[in-house]
Design a protein around this motif. Sequence first.
Motif, mmCIF file in Angstrom:
data_model
loop_
_atom_site.group_PDB
_atom_site.id
_atom_site.type_symbol
_atom_site.label_atom_id
_atom_site.label_comp_id
_atom_site.label_asym_id
_atom_site.label_seq_id
_atom_site.Cartn_x
_atom_site.Cartn_y
_atom_site.Cartn_z
ATOM 1 N N HIS A 1 0.787 -1.230 0.000
ATOM 2 C CA HIS A 1 0.000 0.000 0.000
ATOM 3 C C HIS A 1 0.818 1.279 0.000
ATOM 4 C CE1 HIS A 1 -2.899 -3.033 1.439
ATOM 5 N NE2 HIS A 1 -3.812 -2.259 0.901
ATOM 6 N N MET A 2 2.125 1.188 0.068
ATOM 7 C CA MET A 2 2.932 2.403 0.057
ATOM 8 C C MET A 2 2.724 3.154 -1.253
ATOM 9 S SD MET A 2 4.993 3.998 2.133
ATOM 10 C CE MET A 2 5.708 2.771 3.224
ATOM 11 N N HIS A 3 2.710 4.471 -1.177
ATOM 12 C CA HIS A 3 2.507 5.310 -2.364
ATOM 13 C C HIS A 3 3.576 4.977 -3.411
ATOM 14 C CE1 HIS A 3 1.995 8.856 -4.863
ATOM 15 N NE2 HIS A 3 0.919 9.180 -4.170
ATOM 16 N N PRO A 4 3.185 4.839 -4.682
ATOM 17 C CA PRO A 4 4.177 4.471 -5.704
ATOM 18 C C PRO A 4 5.318 5.471 -5.836
ATOM 19 C CG PRO A 4 2.064 5.072 -6.711
ATOM 20 C CD PRO A 4 1.828 4.927 -5.252
ATOM 21 N N ASP A 5 5.064 6.740 -5.520
ATOM 22 C CA ASP A 5 6.123 7.739 -5.622
ATOM 23 C C ASP A 5 7.197 7.563 -4.546
ATOM 24 O OD1 ASP A 5 4.849 8.819 -7.781
ATOM 25 O OD2 ASP A 5 3.960 10.497 -6.690
ATOM 26 N N ALA A 6 6.907 6.744 -3.532
ATOM 27 C CA ALA A 6 7.904 6.472 -2.493
ATOM 28 C C ALA A 6 8.991 5.526 -2.974
ATOM 29 C CB ALA A 6 7.227 5.887 -1.252
ATOM 30 N N HIS A 7 8.700 4.766 -4.023
ATOM 31 C CA HIS A 7 9.655 3.764 -4.524
ATOM 32 C C HIS A 7 10.208 2.939 -3.353
ATOM 33 C CE1 HIS A 7 9.512 5.319 -8.598
ATOM 34 N NE2 HIS A 7 9.639 6.535 -8.101
ATOM 35 N N TYR A 8 9.286 2.516 -2.516
ATOM 36 C CA TYR A 8 9.616 1.786 -1.297
ATOM 37 C C TYR A 8 10.228 0.431 -1.644
ATOM 38 C CZ TYR A 8 8.703 -0.512 3.225
ATOM 39 O OH TYR A 8 8.816 -1.189 4.414
ATOM 40 N N ARG A 9 11.322 0.084 -0.968
ATOM 41 C CA ARG A 9 12.024 -1.149 -1.304
ATOM 42 C C ARG A 9 12.676 -1.750 -0.054
ATOM 43 N NH1 ARG A 9 17.239 -1.787 -5.403
ATOM 44 N NH2 ARG A 9 17.111 -4.053 -5.647
ATOM 45 N N ASP B 1 -2.727 14.771 2.083
ATOM 46 C CA ASP B 1 -3.352 13.710 1.290
ATOM 47 C C ASP B 1 -4.133 12.778 2.210
ATOM 48 O OD1 ASP B 1 -4.022 11.544 -0.327
ATOM 49 O OD2 ASP B 1 -2.167 11.661 -1.486
ATOM 50 N N TYR B 2 -5.433 12.993 2.298
ATOM 51 C CA TYR B 2 -6.272 12.197 3.196
ATOM 52 C C TYR B 2 -6.279 10.727 2.801
ATOM 53 C CZ TYR B 2 -10.584 10.573 5.510
ATOM 54 O OH TYR B 2 -11.505 9.873 6.250
ATOM 55 N N GLU B 3 -6.362 10.440 1.500
ATOM 56 C CA GLU B 3 -6.397 9.051 1.057
ATOM 57 C C GLU B 3 -5.105 8.330 1.403
ATOM 58 O OE1 GLU B 3 -9.040 7.508 -0.039
ATOM 59 O OE2 GLU B 3 -10.185 9.366 0.183
ATOM 60 N N ALA B 4 -3.967 9.022 1.288
ATOM 61 C CA ALA B 4 -2.687 8.414 1.667
ATOM 62 C C ALA B 4 -2.639 8.145 3.166
ATOM 63 C CB ALA B 4 -1.526 9.311 1.246
ATOM 64 N N TRP B 5 -3.192 9.068 3.968
ATOM 65 C CA TRP B 5 -3.233 8.867 5.421
ATOM 66 C C TRP B 5 -4.088 7.656 5.777
ATOM 67 C CZ3 TRP B 5 -7.225 9.083 9.064
ATOM 68 C CH2 TRP B 5 -6.838 9.169 10.409
ATOM 69 N N LEU B 6 -5.214 7.512 5.093
ATOM 70 C CA LEU B 6 -6.055 6.341 5.342
ATOM 71 C C LEU B 6 -5.280 5.060 5.076
ATOM 72 C CD1 LEU B 6 -9.497 7.364 3.784
ATOM 73 C CD2 LEU B 6 -8.971 7.099 6.216
ATOM 74 N N ARG B 7 -4.574 5.034 3.936
ATOM 75 C CA ARG B 7 -3.829 3.822 3.569
ATOM 76 C C ARG B 7 -2.669 3.574 4.520
ATOM 77 N NH1 ARG B 7 -3.894 6.184 -1.465
ATOM 78 N NH2 ARG B 7 -1.668 6.634 -1.245
ATOM 79 N N GLU B 8 -1.885 4.582 4.800
ATOM 80 C CA GLU B 8 -0.598 4.387 5.474
ATOM 81 C C GLU B 8 -0.671 4.480 6.992
ATOM 82 O OE1 GLU B 8 2.158 7.056 3.590
ATOM 83 O OE2 GLU B 8 1.567 6.394 1.579
ATOM 84 N N THR B 9 -1.729 5.073 7.525
ATOM 85 C CA THR B 9 -1.861 5.217 8.978
ATOM 86 C C THR B 9 -3.114 4.514 9.500
ATOM 87 O OG1 THR B 9 -0.675 7.332 8.977
ATOM 88 C CG2 THR B 9 -2.077 6.863 10.873
ATOM 89 N N TRP B 10 -4.271 4.946 9.049
ATOM 90 C CA TRP B 10 -5.524 4.483 9.641
ATOM 91 C C TRP B 10 -5.779 2.996 9.396
ATOM 92 C CZ3 TRP B 10 -8.323 6.188 13.384
ATOM 93 C CH2 TRP B 10 -9.631 5.748 13.566
ATOM 94 N N HIS B 11 -5.497 2.510 8.195
ATOM 95 C CA HIS B 11 -5.770 1.116 7.870
ATOM 96 C C HIS B 11 -4.542 0.217 8.043
ATOM 97 C CE1 HIS B 11 -9.752 2.143 6.640
ATOM 98 N NE2 HIS B 11 -9.372 2.842 5.593
#
Length: 309
Positions: free
Chosen positions: A43-51, A197-207
């Motif tokens: 669920h990490m934002h694609p712009d984070a390029h999380y690896r 970014d509320y939707e990002a907060w929902l994904r990365e924190t709330w859920h």
Amino acid sequence: MTVIVRDLRPDVRADFEDFVRVRDLAMPFFLSTPDGLAYDLTHMHPDAHYRPLLAEADGEVIGTAQVGLVYDSPEPGQGYVNVYVHPERKRRGAGALLVRAAEEHLAAHGATKLFAWVLDEPGNRAFAERHGYRASRSAHFLRLDLANGTLPPLQDPPPGVELRTGADFADDPRPLFELDSETLADEPSDVDYEFTDYEAWLRETWHQPLMSPELTSVAVVDGRPAAFSLARTDGATRYGTAMTGTARAHRGRGLAKLAKNDSLHRARAAGFTQAFTGNDAGNGPMIAINTWFGYEICATEVRYVRELG
């Protein structure tokens, strides 16, 4: 012994378990679970390029790295690389290989400044400095013994204040997002964030699976959250505070203490035996609040910075 670095395989459960095992050995005061890591990877934002990276020695995972870009900052080109090696498997080259792979990945995606948290121990600091990183600010991990310690007694909310749980906002958590955004903006940091970014907060924190709305406490004034203590747990014995803060208009009334005390009491009643939190070393007011609760510093990290190019 041959040490290699590779990506965490998203379809191999053992990789998530090994990552968390090594991280827990290196940082037992930081909450992490295989399910939480799997969720972040998905669920990490694609712009984070999380690896997430693993260092493996003859089939044994001995090191980890969390790598990505700070996508929600107004300053482009900022990345992070946090490397942790099994405490009994150091001096085998795993850390250096992880740093090299992380830096190559971040540079390829436009990073020009890298941030790394390093445990405040001579060997770790020397390692960071050998790789071109310079020390910046520091932060503390704090621990509270919930099973055997003594919490301050519960207090009734003052007139006009109501205590609720995060679960009461399940249908519409946006007011908690707005409070989180306001309080985060006042947190000491060497990275600026645009926390909009509320939707990002929902994904990365709330859920996020570690998040516990049931143990999150919210002080409400005139129907709006005025202070809160966001709770996370490992689902077993460890409870952590992700953020405790108060809206600017309500500071100085003890509402953060009220919310955190309520959350801690409910966490202990739910069977959690250890509570963890973190504070910037310069955040005197929050350190004082946590000391009042009985927290003690159990480790310190130093933020290191490196300019690329």
